[in-house]
Design a protein around this motif. Structure first.
Motif, PDB file in Angstrom:
ATOM      1  N   GLN A   9       0.836  -1.188   0.000  1.00 37.27           N
ATOM      2  CA  GLN A   9       0.000   0.000   0.000  1.00 37.27           C
ATOM      3  C   GLN A   9       0.878   1.248   0.000  1.00 37.27           C
ATOM      4  O   GLN A   9       2.103   1.177   0.172  1.00 37.27           O
ATOM      5  N   PRO A  10       0.289   2.435  -0.185  1.00 37.65           N
ATOM      6  CA  PRO A  10       1.096   3.668  -0.156  1.00 37.65           C
ATOM      7  C   PRO A  10       1.889   3.854   1.122  1.00 37.65           C
ATOM      8  O   PRO A  10       2.958   4.473   1.114  1.00 37.65           O
ATOM      9  N   ASN A  11       1.383   3.316   2.225  1.00 37.91           N
ATOM     10  CA  ASN A  11       2.124   3.453   3.480  1.00 37.91           C
ATOM     11  C   ASN A  11       3.202   2.389   3.655  1.00 37.91           C
ATOM     12  O   ASN A  11       3.843   2.313   4.702  1.00 37.91           O
ATOM     13  N   GLY A  12       3.388   1.550   2.665  1.00 35.67           N
ATOM     14  CA  GLY A  12       4.443   0.552   2.715  1.00 35.67           C
ATOM     15  C   GLY A  12       4.038  -0.778   3.299  1.00 35.67           C
ATOM     16  O   GLY A  12       4.868  -1.693   3.354  1.00 35.67           O
ATOM     17  N   THR A  13       2.821  -0.921   3.750  1.00 37.72           N
ATOM     18  CA  THR A  13       2.361  -2.183   4.339  1.00 37.72           C
ATOM     19  C   THR A  13       1.499  -2.936   3.340  1.00 37.72           C
ATOM     20  O   THR A  13       0.984  -2.367   2.367  1.00 37.72           O
TER      21      THR A  13
END
Length: 703
Positions: free
Chosen positions: A199-203
């Protein structure tokens, strides 16, 4: 001097060890066997034989060998005690057992020798750990139905071999490409990419969030491909990630047919995924539309179960419907079936009735102040017992034809048993029939990936009369009024015994065979049935029965009595007629006021038939009897005679004759002028002559 042949054989054996030609066949075979045995085997063989083989050893030889073995064993034990520095040194220090030693020591020595000969166990290396980890990763990954990729460690459907080396990074890349499903439609490829892309948050999305995102992505997707010829594997808590590419496309093809009402079966795995989509608001609007879809899923699964295509999905669907109705505060009649609500209502009724009995008896620390506000009636208790009982009371013709008697006896038996259990047992009657009440944590949809609300719409949701869901300190609890939802066999035996006893007391020809029953329980049933039968017999003795077939005679007698009770003024007002049928002229002093009534009477008389007019004329041939005392007729004279003698006179009455009370009143009125008082009075419901006027009445009537 004769020589011993056995001694010569022993000498020859000891001299050269070979048998002579004169030896017997048995001796030659025995020598051949003993030569092939080792010294240790020969010692063990000799130890187990005492007198069977005197040729080999005598009893004295065996006794000496055993003493030597025992002394050697004691010396070995003392030596091992002094050199017990390490286990290995102690094992090496122990001497080998002598021939003829006890079996326990020999077995211990053999075990030590066998352990010494085994090579040391190899320790796991780093390569072994990598191989094991790769094996577990392959087992944890879902099966890909598109075909095995290179490096696939499975041989058919068998377990992977532990010696398979870990796959190469290029092989992992090919597996990931196959997993991404290059042969899948665009929507399903995007669905697969959600499983791996960050995801955009890296998760990465996992668990419930991953399933909800995938479900919303494919909410309107339809697949018209042919269903797979292979059946889908059974999975309990399943999501899209657990399906292979072929199973994933097969699910969406099945869902398309389901939405179009063209499905012919419901695979268990597909049913779980569809329910998970519905409870997350995918495929139907949240609320009643989604609940109706779940109900449709349950009903269709139940139909397939009835047709022999059972998948076990109907049982889970009932729980999903209940949980969804609670979470969205929908009507309780959708949460459970009618049978479940009836069962819960019956349990609540019996618990209330039992509490009332315990309050009256002062049991379980209850007092009359704890009495429930509404106590069930006998009919309510009997209906609840019929619902919980395994004995079908509707199939009993006697109980079906005598509902009031059955309700009274059943309620009496229930109260007696509740009082008995409350005072003499640790478990109440209803608890023994359906189980105890419980209050446990409530966790909705345990087998579906879904997002739950933080709090319930209502702090208390009543599912049925015995079940409700409540919120306490941020946690959800469900309170159940029973543990067993099935019919009670114990209550069924009680109702059958009650049916049998009532048939016997009511003299019913359809008797039931007796079955074993506890003595105290049989006594309660017999007493309750006998008391109810006695009450009904007493009520029947006080019952008044009216025969409607005699209603015509009663009306005729009433009409006659009414004519007899006309007063003199009414008779004087009637117009008198002459023998020719013309009215008599009024007196001269009557005036014009009486002219109109006389004319009306004359007109009415003139319109009467001739027969009726002649009937009103007196018969000149009939003589008037002036000897009748006080105007009494024959019937009244007969009644006075019977009353004076104290005899009944009901046989003199009948159709067309006045009632007894009316006849007595007429006699008293006619004798009142002579006596100035009542002549006949009622004593204990029977007419009697007044004692002061007995002689006077007899003289007047000529009795």
């Amino acid at each position: 001097m004769d020589q011993d042949p056995m001694r010569d054989e022993r000498v020859r054996d000891g001299r050269d060890g070979t048998p002579d030609e004169g030896d017997s066949r048995a001796r030659q075979v025995l020598d051949r066997i003993m030569r092939g045995a080792s010294e240790r085997e020969r010692a063990i063989f000799s130890q187990r034989t005492f007198g069977d083989e005197p040729i080999l050893r005598t009893g004295a030889d065996l006794r000496r060998e055993r003493k030597a073995a025992a002394s050697a064993a004691s010396e070995t034990t003392s030596a091992a005690t002094h050199v017990h520095a390490t286990h290995a040194d102690a094992a090496d220090a122990r001497p080998a057992p002598l021939p003829g030693a006890p079996g326990r020591e020999e077995r211990a020595a053999l075990r030590r020798a066998a352990r010494a000969e085994l090579p040391p166990r190899p320790r796991p290396t780093h390569d072994d750990a990598l191989r094991q980890r790769s094996w577990l990763d392959e087992l944890d990954a879902p099966l890909d139905a598109d075909g095995p990729s290179s490096g696939w460690p499975y041989d058919g459907w068998t377990w992977p071999h532990p010696d398979v080396a870990p796959s190469h990074p290029r092989q992992d890349a090919r597996k990931a490409a196959a997993r991404a499903g290059r042969n899948l439609p665009q929507t399903l490829r995007e669905l697969r990419r959600l499983e791996t892309e960050p995801q955009p948050n890296g998760t990465r999305l996992t668990g419930v969030s991953l399933f909800v995102a995938q479900a919303r992505l494919a909410a309107d997707y339809e697949d018209d491909s042919a269903p797979s010829p292979f059946g889908v594997r059974y999975r309990y808590s399943v999501s899209y990630r657990d399906l292979s590419n072929e199973e994933l496309r097969g699910y969406f093809a099945w869902r398309t047919a389901w939405r179009a009402h063209r499905e012919d079966r419901i695979p268990y795995t597909y049913g779980h995924i569809l329910a998970a989509e519905l409870v997350n608001g995918v495929g139907a609007k949240p609320g009643m539309p989604c609940l109706k879809e779940l109900i449709r899923l349950r009903d269709r699964a139940a139909e397939l179960d009835a047709d022999g295509m059972a998948s076990g999905l109907a049982f889970d669907a009932r729980r999903w419907i209940r949980d969804y109705a609670v979470l969205h505060n929908l009507p309780a009649e959708f949460a459970t079936s009618a049978d479940e609500r009836a069962f819960a209502q019956a349990v609540a009724t019996l618990r209330t009735a039992e509490r009332a009995v315990l309050c009256e008896a002062g049991a379980r620390d209850l007092t009359p102040q704890d009495m429930p506000a509404h106590v069930p009636s006998d009919a309510d208790v009997w209906k609840a017992m019929a619902v919980l009982s395994s004995y079908n009371v509707e199939r009993s013709p006697f109980l079906r034809n005598n509902p009031q008697s059955a309700a009274a006896v059943g309620a009496a038996v229930f109260r007696a048993l509740a009082r008995h259990c409350g005072k003499r047992r640790k478990t109440n009657l209803v608890d023994g029939l359906v189980g105890w009440e419980s209050n446990v944590g409530w966790f909705p949809f345990p087998d579906l990936p879904c997002t739950l609300p933080k709090e319930l719409p209502s702090p208390t949701y009543r599912i049925d009369a015995c079940t409700r869901v409540t919120t306490l300190a941020g946690r959800w609890f469900i309170r159940r009024g029973y543990e067993h939802a099935g019919k009670s066999r114990d209550l069924g035996r009680i109702l059958r015994a009650m049916d049998r006893q009532m048939r016997e007391d009511w003299d019913d020809p359809r008797a039931l065979k007796p079955r074993p029953l506890a003595k105290y329980l049989e006594k309660i049933i017999v007493q309750a049935s006998a008391e109810q039968r006695q009450r009904e017999l007493e009520a029947e003795s006080r019952k008044i029965v009216i025969d409607l077939s005699k209603l015509g005679g009663i009306r005729a007698a009433a009409a006659t009595t009414r004519e007899a009770l006309l007063v003199d003024e009414e008779i004087e007002d009637e117009p008198t007629t002459t023998a020719e049928g013309f009215p008599i002229a009024p007196p001269a002093g009557s005036g014009e006021k009486s002219a109109a009534p006389v004319a009306a009477a004359s007109l009415a008389t003139s319109n009467m038939p001739a027969a009726a007019t002649l009937a009103t004329q007196p018969d000149p041939t009939t003589a008037v009897d002036d000897d009748i005392p006080c105007g009494l007729d024959d019937l009244e004279l007969q009644v006075v005679a019977r009353v004076s003698e104290g005899k009944p006179f009901s046989d003199l009455l009948g159709p067309g004759k006045p009632m007894a009370s009316v006849l007595i009143d007429s006699i008293n009125e006619k004798l009142f002028d002579e006596l100035g008082d009542t002549a006949i009075e009622y004593v204990d419901g029977e007419p009697r002559l007044v004692a002061d006027y007995v002689e006077d009445v007899r003289d007047i009537c000529g009795l």
